[in-house]
Design an enzyme around this catalytic site. Structure first.
Site, PDB file in Angstrom:
ATOM      1  N   THR A  10      10.365   8.254  -4.247  1.00  0.00           N
ATOM      2  CA  THR A  10      10.364   7.312  -3.120  1.00  0.00           C
ATOM      3  C   THR A  10       9.710   5.991  -3.521  1.00  0.00           C
ATOM      4  OG1 THR A  10      10.254   9.185  -1.614  1.00  0.00           O
ATOM      5  CG2 THR A  10       9.665   7.042  -0.694  1.00  0.00           C
ATOM      6  N   LYS A  50       0.838  -1.223   0.000  1.00  0.00           N
ATOM      7  CA  LYS A  50       0.000   0.000   0.000  1.00  0.00           C
ATOM      8  C   LYS A  50       0.864   1.261   0.000  1.00  0.00           C
ATOM      9  CE  LYS A  50      -4.125  -2.018   2.117  1.00  0.00           C
ATOM     10  NZ  LYS A  50      -3.669  -3.151   2.920  1.00  0.00           N
ATOM     11  N   LEU A  51       1.804   1.317  -0.944  1.00  0.00           N
ATOM     12  CA  LEU A  51       2.646   2.511  -1.053  1.00  0.00           C
ATOM     13  C   LEU A  51       1.780   3.725  -1.397  1.00  0.00           C
ATOM     14  CD1 LEU A  51       5.578   1.072  -3.210  1.00  0.00           C
ATOM     15  CD2 LEU A  51       5.547   1.445  -0.727  1.00  0.00           C
ATOM     16  N   HIS A  52       2.114   4.850  -0.818  1.00  0.00           N
ATOM     17  CA  HIS A  52       1.402   6.109  -1.098  1.00  0.00           C
ATOM     18  C   HIS A  52       2.417   7.211  -0.848  1.00  0.00           C
ATOM     19  CE1 HIS A  52      -1.559   9.297  -0.994  1.00  0.00           C
ATOM     20  NE2 HIS A  52      -2.513   8.440  -1.272  1.00  0.00           N
ATOM     21  N   ARG A  96      -8.753 -13.032   8.276  1.00  0.00           N
ATOM     22  CA  ARG A  96      -9.230 -13.643   9.519  1.00  0.00           C
ATOM     23  C   ARG A  96     -10.233 -14.781   9.359  1.00  0.00           C
ATOM     24  NH1 ARG A  96      -9.867  -7.653  11.726  1.00  0.00           N
ATOM     25  NH2 ARG A  96     -10.261  -7.493   9.489  1.00  0.00           N
ATOM     26  N   ILE A 116       5.699  10.022  -2.830  1.00  0.00           N
ATOM     27  CA  ILE A 116       6.129  10.775  -4.014  1.00  0.00           C
ATOM     28  C   ILE A 116       6.821   9.815  -4.993  1.00  0.00           C
ATOM     29  CG2 ILE A 116       6.334  12.951  -2.730  1.00  0.00           C
ATOM     30  CD1 ILE A 116       9.412  12.542  -2.857  1.00  0.00           C
TER      31      ILE A 116
HETATM   32  O1  C5P Z   1      -8.927 -10.325   7.909  1.00  0.00           O
HETATM   33  P1  C5P Z   1      -9.447  -9.722   6.625  1.00  0.00           P
HETATM   34  O2  C5P Z   1     -10.104 -10.731   5.726  1.00  0.00           O
HETATM   35  O3  C5P Z   1     -10.291  -8.500   6.888  1.00  0.00           O
HETATM   36  O4  C5P Z   1      -8.117  -9.255   5.890  1.00  0.00           O
HETATM   37  C1  C5P Z   1      -8.151  -8.498   4.713  1.00  0.00           C
HETATM   38  C2  C5P Z   1      -6.748  -8.189   4.329  1.00  0.00           C
HETATM   39  O5  C5P Z   1      -6.780  -7.449   3.126  1.00  0.00           O
HETATM   40  C3  C5P Z   1      -5.980  -7.361   5.344  1.00  0.00           C
HETATM   41  O6  C5P Z   1      -4.640  -7.832   5.356  1.00  0.00           O
HETATM   42  C4  C5P Z   1      -6.018  -5.961   4.787  1.00  0.00           C
HETATM   43  O7  C5P Z   1      -4.866  -5.212   5.114  1.00  0.00           O
HETATM   44  C5  C5P Z   1      -6.086  -6.222   3.283  1.00  0.00           C
HETATM   45  N1  C5P Z   1      -6.691  -5.205   2.453  1.00  0.00           N
HETATM   46  C6  C5P Z   1      -7.933  -4.670   2.713  1.00  0.00           C
HETATM   47  N2  C5P Z   1      -8.432  -3.673   1.916  1.00  0.00           N
HETATM   48  C7  C5P Z   1      -7.749  -3.260   0.862  1.00  0.00           C
HETATM   49  C8  C5P Z   1      -6.501  -3.833   0.562  1.00  0.00           C
HETATM   50  C9  C5P Z   1      -6.000  -4.822   1.378  1.00  0.00           C
HETATM   51  O8  C5P Z   1      -8.605  -5.107   3.633  1.00  0.00           O
HETATM   52  N3  C5P Z   1      -8.264  -2.344   0.061  1.00  0.00           N
END
Ligand code: C5P
Length: 238
Positions: free
Chosen positions: A72, A65-67, A209, A69
């Site tokens: 960088t 999730k880079l955000h 999860r 410049i």
């Molecule tokens: O546990 P859960 O199913 O909610 O995990 C979703 C995963 O997807 C997490 O690691 C979260 O950081 C990632 N994610 C997200 N939404 C996004 C991109 C990635 O929930 N837009």
């Protein structure tokens, strides 16, 4: 319905490399990709984590999730280039020049764009971006793909909308916020079940999860993954 075989990326949201390796060992036959994110990369160190997971045979998606410049972003992408990870991401709202820099530096890696986090509801999306998710997600997706981005990360709630945009035909849709009926939503807001997500056109379901911490009545992560796989296959066959 996409008609394709939908895939699963399981989120290794743990803070110890040993735990992540145990999940890879247990789940490698049940899922397609392993997503490694900020928690583990910061706790154990990016090069060490990537090397160990790749040695264990994990097909990796680096959820960075880079955000930032452009310079960088470019330097960060170049820093992990030796690992040739199959996938990494950045925020599609980070700006055109930064997206371009990431795509240019990506080498063989495919670049995914986070549109609007699935933890945001429409009220918060509007507060941050000035409009609801059904406006902002297509806008971010269109820009991202026009700059060479390979795939879009969105809620499966927006998948149908994006599948109707011809300019996104080449882009896969990767969808977090997946919740089987037996799993709690917790911090996710724009959620859909695995069956509804694949019916809407999702290509890859990003699931944390519900697989890594399933409710007691579901059983182990392997049993949770098998149950989700069966739900996906049943939905695609219908
Ligand atoms: O546990 P859960 O199913 O909610 O995990 C979703 C995963 O997807 C997490 O690691 C979260 O950081 C990632 N994610 C997200 N939404 C996004 C991109 C990635 O929930 N837009």
């Amino acid at each position: 319905m996409s008609g394709k075989k939908a895939r699963i990326a399981v989120a290794l949201d743990v803070n110890q490399l040993s735990q992540a390796l145990r999940l890879v060992e247990a789940l490698h036959k049940e899922v397609d990709y392993f997503k490694v994110g900020l928690e583990l990369l910061h706790a154990e160190g990016t090069p060490r984590v990537l090397a160990a997971l790749q040695s264990a045979g994990a097909m990796l998606f680096v959820d960075w999730k880079l955000h930032d410049i452009p310079e960088t972003v470019k330097k960060a992408v170049q820093a992990i280039a030796p690992f040739e990870v199959p996938y990494f991401n950045l925020h599609a709202s980070t700006g055109r020049t930064s997206i371009h820099a990431a795509v240019e530096a990506a080498g063989k890696s495919r670049v995914l764009g986070v549109t609007v986090l699935t933890s945001l509801d429409d009220a918060e999306c509007t507060e941050i971006f000035g409009a609801a998710a059904d406006i902002k997600v297509p806008q971010f997706a269109r820009t991202f793909v026009s700059l060479g981005g390979h795939a879009i990360i969105c809620s499966a709630k927006e998948a149908q909308l994006l599948r109707n945009m011809p300019e996104l035909d080449s882009a896969e849709l990767w969808t977090p916020g997946i919740r089987p009926l037996w799993a709690a939503a917790r911090d996710q807001k724009r959620v859909l079940s695995p069956a509804d997500a694949v019916r809407a056109g999702a290509d890859v379901l990003i699931i944390g999860r519900p697989i890594t911490q399933p409710p007691g009545e579901i059983g182990s992560p392997v049993e949770a993954a098998k149950r989700i796989r069966a739900e996906i296959e049943e939905a695609l066959a219908a």
